[in-house]
Design a protein around this motif. Structure first.
Motif, mmCIF file in Angstrom:
data_model
loop_
_atom_site.group_PDB
_atom_site.id
_atom_site.type_symbol
_atom_site.label_atom_id
_atom_site.label_comp_id
_atom_site.label_asym_id
_atom_site.label_seq_id
_atom_site.Cartn_x
_atom_site.Cartn_y
_atom_site.Cartn_z
ATOM 1 N N THR A 43 61.295 48.652 42.043
ATOM 2 C CA THR A 43 61.342 47.371 41.339
ATOM 3 C C THR A 43 60.228 46.450 41.814
ATOM 4 O O THR A 43 59.745 46.564 42.940
ATOM 5 C CB THR A 43 62.703 46.670 41.556
ATOM 6 N N TRP A 44 59.822 45.545 40.925
ATOM 7 C CA TRP A 44 58.822 44.536 41.262
ATOM 8 C C TRP A 44 59.522 43.330 41.857
ATOM 9 O O TRP A 44 60.521 42.848 41.310
ATOM 10 C CB TRP A 44 58.026 44.137 40.025
ATOM 11 N N GLU A 45 59.006 42.833 42.981
ATOM 12 C CA GLU A 45 59.578 41.682 43.662
ATOM 13 C C GLU A 45 58.473 40.916 44.367
ATOM 14 O O GLU A 45 57.337 41.364 44.423
ATOM 15 C CB GLU A 45 60.621 42.117 44.710
ATOM 16 N N LEU A 46 58.835 39.770 44.932
ATOM 17 C CA LEU A 46 57.886 39.081 45.785
ATOM 18 C C LEU A 46 58.012 39.652 47.199
ATOM 19 O O LEU A 46 59.068 40.167 47.562
ATOM 20 C CB LEU A 46 58.087 37.571 45.755
ATOM 21 N N GLU A 113 49.994 43.649 43.433
ATOM 22 C CA GLU A 113 49.209 43.083 42.329
ATOM 23 C C GLU A 113 49.400 41.580 42.253
ATOM 24 O O GLU A 113 50.434 41.049 42.660
ATOM 25 C CB GLU A 113 49.635 43.707 40.992
ATOM 26 N N TRP A 114 48.388 40.917 41.695
ATOM 27 C CA TRP A 114 48.456 39.487 41.394
ATOM 28 C C TRP A 114 48.830 39.371 39.922
ATOM 29 O O TRP A 114 48.035 39.741 39.051
ATOM 30 C CB TRP A 114 47.111 38.817 41.669
ATOM 31 N N LEU A 115 50.030 38.881 39.630
ATOM 32 C CA LEU A 115 50.534 38.829 38.266
ATOM 33 C C LEU A 115 50.500 37.407 37.713
ATOM 34 O O LEU A 115 50.641 36.434 38.459
ATOM 35 C CB LEU A 115 51.987 39.328 38.218
ATOM 36 N N THR A 116 50.362 37.305 36.403
ATOM 37 C CA THR A 116 50.512 36.013 35.734
ATOM 38 C C THR A 116 52.006 35.697 35.660
ATOM 39 O O THR A 116 52.848 36.601 35.778
ATOM 40 C CB THR A 116 49.940 36.060 34.309
ATOM 41 N N PRO A 117 52.376 34.440 35.435
ATOM 42 C CA PRO A 117 53.798 34.121 35.267
ATOM 43 C C PRO A 117 54.459 34.944 34.149
ATOM 44 O O PRO A 117 55.606 35.368 34.296
ATOM 45 C CB PRO A 117 53.796 32.623 34.949
ATOM 46 N N ASP A 118 53.745 35.190 33.053
ATOM 47 C CA ASP A 118 54.312 36.015 31.969
ATOM 48 C C ASP A 118 54.558 37.446 32.435
ATOM 49 O O ASP A 118 55.580 38.049 32.096
ATOM 50 C CB ASP A 118 53.394 36.024 30.744
ATOM 51 N N GLU A 119 53.631 37.998 33.214
ATOM 52 C CA GLU A 119 53.814 39.355 33.738
ATOM 53 C C GLU A 119 54.981 39.420 34.725
ATOM 54 O O GLU A 119 55.717 40.408 34.750
ATOM 55 C CB GLU A 119 52.525 39.850 34.404
ATOM 56 N N VAL A 120 55.158 38.363 35.508
ATOM 57 C CA VAL A 120 56.304 38.299 36.424
ATOM 58 C C VAL A 120 57.599 38.379 35.619
ATOM 59 O O VAL A 120 58.495 39.161 35.937
ATOM 60 C CB VAL A 120 56.263 37.003 37.269
ATOM 61 N N GLU A 122 58.080 39.641 32.720
ATOM 62 C CA GLU A 122 58.225 40.953 32.073
ATOM 63 C C GLU A 122 58.627 42.048 33.058
ATOM 64 O O GLU A 122 59.449 42.895 32.747
ATOM 65 C CB GLU A 122 56.900 41.365 31.426
ATOM 66 N N ARG A 123 58.044 42.055 34.249
ATOM 67 C CA ARG A 123 58.227 43.164 35.188
ATOM 68 C C ARG A 123 59.428 43.022 36.117
ATOM 69 O O ARG A 123 59.977 44.022 36.575
ATOM 70 C CB ARG A 123 56.978 43.348 36.051
ATOM 71 N N MET A 124 59.796 41.795 36.440
ATOM 72 C CA MET A 124 60.852 41.579 37.430
ATOM 73 C C MET A 124 62.190 41.305 36.766
ATOM 74 O O MET A 124 62.243 40.735 35.678
ATOM 75 C CB MET A 124 60.504 40.398 38.335
ATOM 76 N N THR A 125 63.266 41.684 37.471
ATOM 77 C CA THR A 125 64.591 41.297 37.003
ATOM 78 C C THR A 125 64.706 39.781 37.134
ATOM 79 O O THR A 125 64.013 39.173 37.971
ATOM 80 C CB THR A 125 65.699 41.980 37.827
ATOM 81 N N PRO A 126 65.563 39.154 36.338
ATOM 82 C CA PRO A 126 65.667 37.695 36.376
ATOM 83 C C PRO A 126 65.964 37.120 37.764
ATOM 84 O O PRO A 126 65.448 36.052 38.099
ATOM 85 C CB PRO A 126 66.817 37.392 35.411
ATOM 86 N N VAL A 127 66.759 37.809 38.593
ATOM 87 C CA VAL A 127 67.097 37.249 39.909
ATOM 88 C C VAL A 127 65.893 37.184 40.840
ATOM 89 O O VAL A 127 65.891 36.403 41.789
ATOM 90 C CB VAL A 127 68.276 37.986 40.587
ATOM 91 N N PHE A 128 64.863 37.997 40.587
ATOM 92 C CA PHE A 128 63.641 37.917 41.403
ATOM 93 C C PHE A 128 62.555 37.110 40.698
ATOM 94 O O PHE A 128 61.838 36.353 41.349
ATOM 95 C CB PHE A 128 63.141 39.313 41.778
ATOM 96 N N ALA A 129 62.432 37.224 39.393
ATOM 97 C CA ALA A 129 61.427 36.449 38.661
ATOM 98 C C ALA A 129 61.646 34.953 38.855
ATOM 99 O O ALA A 129 60.685 34.198 39.036
ATOM 100 C CB ALA A 129 61.461 36.808 37.178
#
Length: 152
Positions: A43-46, A113-120, A122-129
């Motif tokens: 998963t994608w996270e910070l 990766e350095w993501l845009t807010p829109d990419e965040v 799209e890629r992350m579950t809501p609890v991490f985005a």
């Protein structure tokens, strides 16, 4: 045989245990956000992790971000407190700015990766985005709870 427990022992037994984690919402000057794809679940996270007993939350963020991404950061401010009610984890999220280093993966990340807010979003579950997006709005610190999948 009847066992008697002191009031303090009873209170200690009933006191819920929590884990404290820290995470860095690292924002570049161009508005992109540092993100990792976790090695354990994809998963994608910070970037972030469990705060060690001997360190301050700010020092923990600096250590965790660097360990997972290769990026050195300066901590700006606390932007949110997030509780996972099903696992008893309290996460402190700090907005940070990059101050050196270069992107690299680690044993805990398979992509950095350095993501845009829109990419965040799209890629992350809501609890991490929401943790990264909250760090951008300047309205924090936010306090939110979730069950691991959904915000409550």
């Amino acid at each position: 045989m009847l066992l008697h427990m002191s009031n303090s022992a009873q209170e200690a037994q009933s006191t819920p245990l929590h884990s404290v984690s820290v995470a860095g919402a690292v924002v570049r000057d161009d508005g992109r956000l540092l993100s990792i794809r976790r090695a354990d679940n994809g998963t994608w996270e910070l970037p972030g992790g469990v705060l060690e007993l001997s360190e301050s939350p700010e020092d923990g963020v600096v250590r965790e971000v660097h360990e997972e991404t290769g990026i050195r950061v300066e901590v700006d401010e606390l932007t949110g407190v997030y509780k996972n009610t099903s696992r008893g984890i309290v996460a402190l999220v700090f907005r940070c700015k990059p101050s050196g280093g270069s992107e690299r993966t680690s044993s805990e990340s398979t992509a950095v990766e350095w993501l845009t807010p829109d990419e965040v979003a799209e890629r992350m579950t809501p609890v991490f985005a929401v943790r990264l997006l909250d760090a951008l709005d300047g309205m924090g610190p936010h306090v939110r709870s979730h069950d691991g999948r959904q915000l409550i």
